[in-house]
Each structure stands twice: as C-alpha cells, then as structure tokens.
Design an enzyme around this catalytic site. Structure first.
Site, PDB file in Angstrom:
ATOM      1  N   TYR A  33       0.829  -1.203   0.000  1.00  0.00           N
ATOM      2  CA  TYR A  33       0.000   0.000   0.000  1.00  0.00           C
ATOM      3  C   TYR A  33       0.861   1.249   0.000  1.00  0.00           C
ATOM      4  O   TYR A  33       2.071   1.184   0.228  1.00  0.00           O
ATOM      5  CB  TYR A  33      -0.962  -0.013   1.184  1.00  0.00           C
ATOM      6  CG  TYR A  33      -0.346   0.333   2.527  1.00  0.00           C
ATOM      7  CD1 TYR A  33       0.497  -0.557   3.181  1.00  0.00           C
ATOM      8  CD2 TYR A  33      -0.604   1.552   3.144  1.00  0.00           C
ATOM      9  CE1 TYR A  33       1.052  -0.244   4.418  1.00  0.00           C
ATOM     10  CE2 TYR A  33      -0.056   1.877   4.381  1.00  0.00           C
ATOM     11  CZ  TYR A  33       0.773   0.981   5.012  1.00  0.00           C
ATOM     12  OH  TYR A  33       1.318   1.299   6.224  1.00  0.00           O
ATOM     13  N   ARG A  52       8.241   4.085  -4.658  1.00  0.00           N
ATOM     14  CA  ARG A  52       8.314   3.085  -3.589  1.00  0.00           C
ATOM     15  C   ARG A  52       7.313   1.959  -3.823  1.00  0.00           C
ATOM     16  O   ARG A  52       7.589   0.789  -3.535  1.00  0.00           O
ATOM     17  CB  ARG A  52       8.087   3.730  -2.218  1.00  0.00           C
ATOM     18  CG  ARG A  52       8.300   2.717  -1.085  1.00  0.00           C
ATOM     19  CD  ARG A  52       8.251   3.358   0.278  1.00  0.00           C
ATOM     20  NE  ARG A  52       6.945   3.961   0.513  1.00  0.00           N
ATOM     21  CZ  ARG A  52       6.669   4.751   1.552  1.00  0.00           C
ATOM     22  NH1 ARG A  52       7.611   5.054   2.435  1.00  0.00           N
ATOM     23  NH2 ARG A  52       5.469   5.261   1.712  1.00  0.00           N
ATOM     24  N   ARG A 100      -7.456 -20.578  -2.120  1.00  0.00           N
ATOM     25  CA  ARG A 100      -6.490 -20.415  -1.041  1.00  0.00           C
ATOM     26  C   ARG A 100      -5.387 -21.458  -1.149  1.00  0.00           C
ATOM     27  O   ARG A 100      -5.648 -22.657  -1.111  1.00  0.00           O
ATOM     28  CB  ARG A 100      -7.174 -20.507   0.328  1.00  0.00           C
ATOM     29  CG  ARG A 100      -6.214 -20.197   1.470  1.00  0.00           C
ATOM     30  CD  ARG A 100      -6.895 -20.180   2.824  1.00  0.00           C
ATOM     31  NE  ARG A 100      -5.923 -19.857   3.866  1.00  0.00           N
ATOM     32  CZ  ARG A 100      -5.105 -20.739   4.428  1.00  0.00           C
ATOM     33  NH1 ARG A 100      -5.149 -22.010   4.076  1.00  0.00           N
ATOM     34  NH2 ARG A 100      -4.237 -20.356   5.356  1.00  0.00           N
ATOM     35  N   LYS A 149       6.464  -2.118   1.889  1.00  0.00           N
ATOM     36  CA  LYS A 149       5.299  -1.522   2.561  1.00  0.00           C
ATOM     37  C   LYS A 149       4.086  -2.441   2.422  1.00  0.00           C
ATOM     38  O   LYS A 149       3.149  -2.155   1.675  1.00  0.00           O
ATOM     39  CB  LYS A 149       5.025  -0.121   1.996  1.00  0.00           C
ATOM     40  CG  LYS A 149       4.136   0.723   2.907  1.00  0.00           C
ATOM     41  CD  LYS A 149       4.198   2.174   2.494  1.00  0.00           C
ATOM     42  CE  LYS A 149       3.173   3.046   3.181  1.00  0.00           C
ATOM     43  NZ  LYS A 149       3.330   3.144   4.626  1.00  0.00           N
ATOM     44  N   GLU A 181      11.719   2.301  14.406  1.00  0.00           N
ATOM     45  CA  GLU A 181      10.848   3.393  13.936  1.00  0.00           C
ATOM     46  C   GLU A 181       9.560   3.385  14.745  1.00  0.00           C
ATOM     47  O   GLU A 181       9.366   2.536  15.622  1.00  0.00           O
ATOM     48  CB  GLU A 181      10.557   3.245  12.435  1.00  0.00           C
ATOM     49  CG  GLU A 181       9.907   1.914  12.082  1.00  0.00           C
ATOM     50  CD  GLU A 181       9.779   1.673  10.582  1.00  0.00           C
ATOM     51  OE1 GLU A 181       9.743   2.630   9.803  1.00  0.00           O
ATOM     52  OE2 GLU A 181       9.710   0.489  10.204  1.00  0.00           O
TER      53      GLU A 181
HETATM   54  N1  PDD Z   1       2.830   5.027   7.323  1.00  0.00           N
HETATM   55  N2  PDD Z   1       7.478   3.750   8.954  1.00  0.00           N
HETATM   56  C1  PDD Z   1       6.338   3.033   8.940  1.00  0.00           C
HETATM   57  C2  PDD Z   1       6.313   1.722   9.637  1.00  0.00           C
HETATM   58  C3  PDD Z   1       5.205   3.539   8.280  1.00  0.00           C
HETATM   59  O1  PDD Z   1       4.061   2.825   8.247  1.00  0.00           O
HETATM   60  C4  PDD Z   1       5.267   4.810   7.648  1.00  0.00           C
HETATM   61  C5  PDD Z   1       4.103   5.397   6.899  1.00  0.00           C
HETATM   62  C6  PDD Z   1       6.486   5.519   7.704  1.00  0.00           C
HETATM   63  C7  PDD Z   1       6.656   6.862   7.048  1.00  0.00           C
HETATM   64  O2  PDD Z   1       6.701   6.736   5.632  1.00  0.00           O
HETATM   65  P1  PDD Z   1       6.211   7.920   4.694  1.00  0.00           P
HETATM   66  O3  PDD Z   1       6.994   9.124   5.092  1.00  0.00           O
HETATM   67  O4  PDD Z   1       6.544   7.451   3.344  1.00  0.00           O
HETATM   68  O5  PDD Z   1       4.728   8.089   4.958  1.00  0.00           O
HETATM   69  C8  PDD Z   1       7.567   4.954   8.364  1.00  0.00           C
HETATM   70  C9  PDD Z   1       1.665   5.494   6.609  1.00  0.00           C
HETATM   71  C10 PDD Z   1       1.502   6.968   6.627  1.00  0.00           C
HETATM   72  C11 PDD Z   1       0.435   4.742   7.101  1.00  0.00           C
HETATM   73  O6  PDD Z   1       0.567   3.557   7.284  1.00  0.00           O
HETATM   74  O7  PDD Z   1      -0.635   5.341   7.239  1.00  0.00           O
END
Ligand code: PDD
Length: 285
Positions: A33, A52, A100, A149, A181
């Site tokens: 996503y 990304r 599945r 992601k 993070e």
């Molecule tokens: N989340 N680290 C994690 C684990 C994240 O899920 C996100 C973003 C970031 C920051 O990435 P970016 O600057 O590209 O948004 C770092 C999004 C916003 C979410 O899951 O809603």
C-alpha cells in the site's frame, strides 16, 4: 455523502465497491500500500510514493498494475470527485483473488487495485503537531522486511493500542537496544544540533517524508547522522520527532514518561515542519 472509490478499473460509490473473499490481500496480507497526503487539493510527493510502490511490488515479484501516469490520474480524479481539500489517498495493490493456497497464483491472475480518499480538514494545522506527542517503547516484533510496505499492519496496530493504554499517543519500536521506527512513522532525535535517524536497511520503512526532510535539513546546513540510536540516547536528547506522509514532521515531547528536552516541541522539529510543508506545497501536483 458517500465517497467515490476506485476498484479494479471502476469508480464506484463506496457502498457498491467490493472485492473477492478469496483476495490474497485479505487471506495472506499479500499486498502492498501507499498513503499520499493531499494539501489544498494537491498531492504531496506523489512521485516518491509511486517509486516506492513499484519497489515494494518488485520485492514481492509483482508487476506495477498500471503506469505511474495512470496512477496519478486515478489519484487526481478521486481527489476531485470527493472534493478533498486536505486529507489523503490510500492505495492498495494485492496479488489478486485465487483459491487459497500458500503458493502464489498463476501468472496472469488479475491483481486487485483499490484506492480511496479520506478527508482530514486542517491536516497541516493539527493541534497534535503543536502540542507534540508522547511515545512509549515496545519490542519490535515485526518481520525482517520492513522496507516493503506490506499491509501486514497488525503489530503496529497493537503497538498503537498499547501506547494508548499507557496514556501515550504512539509507540517507538526497539530491537537489540536501538530504535527502529514508530508504528507508522520514522523516528528522529536531535542532540547538540545534530539530527539522528535510523539508517536505511530492511529494518525500517524507507519513508518518503524522511527522504524529503533529510534533504531539506541538509540544504539548510543542518547536520544529519543516519545511524541507530538507543532509547537512553533518545531520553537524553534535546528534541525528538517523527515523520510520515500524514503527520509531516511531528514533535515527540515524552518517551516512556520521560520529558524530552524541555518537554515541549523543539526548534529543530518546528523549523523542519515549516520547511517541509512550504516546500511540499510548492512541489505538490
Ligand atoms: N505510514 N514507517 C512506517 C512503519 C510507516 O508505516 C510509515 C508510513 C512511515 C513513514 O513513511 P512515509 O513518510 O513514506 O509516509 C515509516 C503510513 C503513513 C500509514 O501507514 O498510514
């Protein structure tokens, strides 16, 4: 009023939008996503998110379901049709629907592509950013490919709930004594004027906001160190903050109940937030 959402080539009222119960995103979290912010009706850092997305898909042996231009077109149409001034566009691509089976479905199985908007009036003036947030630390129990992601967000979601249960706003995750993070953001500290944030690798998501903020910081002659830092270092820092597409730069004022610096948003975080918002608005599409 019902939103218009995008599902597999169609723009539909949200109540008519459906995906299969056999979708691998649903059954296996087999999907990725992106979240792109919208300010004044324009997309922030669209290119970064598109690049990304392609990388995340590639790491999971999935192709881009369409060109970047087509993706941009869908984002723009949803923002316009839903009258989004400030908010975000959520995009998810999964490996599609199939019986599945742990093995991937045959090549040519149609991927599922879903996009929707969420309106967040006043997103850039959030009172949370003015007050700063409190975080607690938690062990990082996610898988080892956090640079992809994926939609496997249960642990971050549990982390957020654990933080709330302790009267905090969010959690920073810790592995081998160092911070990786936040649940949905990248984590930073500032000590003696130096901005420190975890170096890139499979341990963290390579934040699009992170990349922009570090670039702006360096352009403003601020010192940046990309390295791991400990929780003790963070508690003794002058400032701390997080970055993400939806929170931009948000100060952290407390870690595990210990005030960071003066226990109030610090000048570096506030300045970076201003620069980020100003520059991102200029470059928005
Ligand atoms: N989340 N680290 C994690 C684990 C994240 O899920 C996100 C973003 C970031 C920051 O990435 P970016 O600057 O590209 O948004 C770092 C999004 C916003 C979410 O899951 O809603």
């Amino acid at each position: 009023m019902s939103r218009t959402v995008y599902v597999n080539g169609e723009y539909l009222p949200e109540e008519d939008a459906t995906i299969s119960v056999f979708d691998r995103g649903f059954l296996f979290a087999d999907g990725v996503y992106e979240v792109t912010s919208v300010l004044e009706g324009k997309l922030i850092d669209f290119d970064g998110h598109a690049v990304r997305l392609e990388r995340s898909l590639g790491e999971l042996e999935m192709p881009m379901p369409m060109s970047r231009d087509e993706l941009l077109e869908i984002h723009r149409r949803l923002v316009a049709e839903n009258g989004i001034e400030d908010g975000m566009v959520y995009l998810q691509v999964t490996r599609g629907a199939a019986d599945r089976d742990f093995a991937y479905p045959p090549e040519g199985t149609r991927q599922t592509v879903v996009l929707f908007t969420q309106s967040k009036p006043g997103l850039a003036d959030s009172p949370v950013a003015k007050a700063g947030i409190k975080v607690v630390t938690l062990p990082d129990l996610r898988w080892d490919r956090r640079d992809i992601k994926t939609v496997q967000l249960l642990y971050p979601s549990m982390g957020k709930m654990a933080a709330k249960a302790q009267g905090a706003d969010d959690a920073w995750m810790v592995e081998e004594g160092v911070v990786t993070e936040g649940t949905s953001n990248n984590a930073y500290i500032v000590k003696g004027g130096v901005i420190v944030t975890r170096n890139l690798g499979p341990e963290i998501l390579h934040g699009i906001t992170r990349a922009a903020v570090l670039r702006f910081a360096r352009e403003a002659q601020m010192k940046v160190e990309e390295r791991a830092f400990t929780v003790e270092e963070a508690k003794a820092a002058d400032e701390a903050f997080v970055t993400s597409a939806t929170t931009f730069v948000t100060p952290v004022v407390e870690i595990d109940g210990v005030p960071v610096g003066q226990g109030a948003p610090g000048p570096v975080a506030q300045r970076l937030r201003e620069i980020y918002l100003e520059e991102s608005r200029k470059a928005a599409v």
